[in-house]
Design an enzyme around this catalytic site. Sequence first.
Site, short mmCIF file in Angstrom:
data_model
loop_
_atom_site.label_atom_id
_atom_site.label_comp_id
_atom_site.label_asym_id
_atom_site.label_seq_id
_atom_site.Cartn_x
_atom_site.Cartn_y
_atom_site.Cartn_z
N LYS A 50 -8.27 3.20 -16.57
CA LYS A 50 -8.83 4.39 -15.90
C LYS A 50 -8.08 4.63 -14.60
O LYS A 50 -7.23 3.83 -14.20
CB LYS A 50 -10.33 4.21 -15.68
CG LYS A 50 -10.76 3.10 -14.77
CD LYS A 50 -12.25 2.82 -15.01
CE LYS A 50 -12.74 1.64 -14.24
NZ LYS A 50 -13.23 1.93 -12.91
N TYR A 105 2.70 11.50 17.34
CA TYR A 105 1.55 12.21 17.89
C TYR A 105 0.81 11.34 18.91
O TYR A 105 0.53 10.17 18.66
CB TYR A 105 0.58 12.58 16.77
CG TYR A 105 1.09 13.70 15.88
CD1 TYR A 105 1.34 14.97 16.41
CD2 TYR A 105 1.33 13.49 14.53
CE1 TYR A 105 1.81 16.00 15.60
CE2 TYR A 105 1.78 14.51 13.71
CZ TYR A 105 2.02 15.77 14.26
OH TYR A 105 2.48 16.78 13.47
#
Length: 373
Positions: free
Chosen positions: A36, A264
């Site tokens: 999955k 940043y």
Amino acid sequence: MSCNGSWVEVDLGQLRRNAAAVQGALGSTKLIAVVKADAYGHGLARTAGALGRFGVKHFAVAYAAEALKVRASAPEAELILVLGVARGGDVARLLADRIMPVVVSMEQARELSAAAVAAGGRLGVHLKLDAGMGRLGFICPDEVGEATAVCALPGLKVEGVCAHFSMVEPERKPAMTRGQADKFLRALPVVEAAAGGRLFRHMSSSRAALLLPECDFDAARAGIVLYGYGAGEEERRFRTQPVMSWKSRVIQVKRAPAGFAVGYYASYQTATPTDLAVVSCGYTDGYQRHLGNRGEVLAGGRRCPVVGRVSMNWITVDLGPDSGVKPGDEVVLMGRQGGEEIWGDELARHCSTIAYEILTGVSRQIERRYVGE
Ligand SMILES: Cc1ncc(COP(=O)(O)O)c(C=O)c1O
């Protein structure tokens, strides 16, 4: 058109060795390969196809749509099990593609039964018991009577019975671990009497397969160990190694003076003159922001710190003053380079998460290259 992006390498040779190690330890117990979440980020079609070629005949997924992809990739599969909640609208395709869902409630069972009768077929299903996970399934022991009633519904054929451990800690929490197995074991004769015969029994996932051989039953649903996590050097029943590497390239190198602010909000400043490399990879690719000022990558055969904040498409790496690394050179975000290695469990520790989330979090947009078969 080039986008200078990162890529994932999936080592199918290692996947084969991992599957053989797990199946070797399980002996006559079947290996159900859990594929999955896009085979835990490794790519569903190619991974299921490779496992099929390596002799794996049993698969489990979360959704009916994933099951169809497994059938197309591994046409010889004997069992493709949907672990989530399949609905009536799925039934015609499930019958056509020989896919079995689990049944988690009477309401779902009635819906599947009606759809199977309408389609003129008989749908094989596995009863899902909740033996302590507290998630999907009939609660043991209170709802076992209800689970038995599924056996009497037209259009359904109960072929298996399963549960899922919420924890496997035979040393730290033996009562919790054993208590769940016992609930499952006590329910078995009741549901098998209603089904009119012995059912295909499975409860273990990777950790139970590793630590609780007494719970092997007929099959074990193994996910993470196939992809190389949770069964490292210290483990005894079997060992596996990571299958997925994640790589990128340096797109700029600059010589920075001492006191140079990176990224940043200037969360990092160089202490001494050094070379900084900008690498093509960012949080949009699944390289988590937690790795800024914490994680490392491999460049020039050495570990180099990720400095400053991770931005959307780029990270900055401190190479040190004499690395010789230049634009275009390969950088390993996860994998091996030189004598060094960085794997998903290391990244997970920095991000306060688990390797499962790191693997499944690598963006599906990133190219998967299949090597080593
Ligand atoms: C019901 C069920 N079985 C098996 C597995 C496989 O678990 P693991 O990857 O720990 O082997 C999962 C994974 O989430 C699951 O939900």
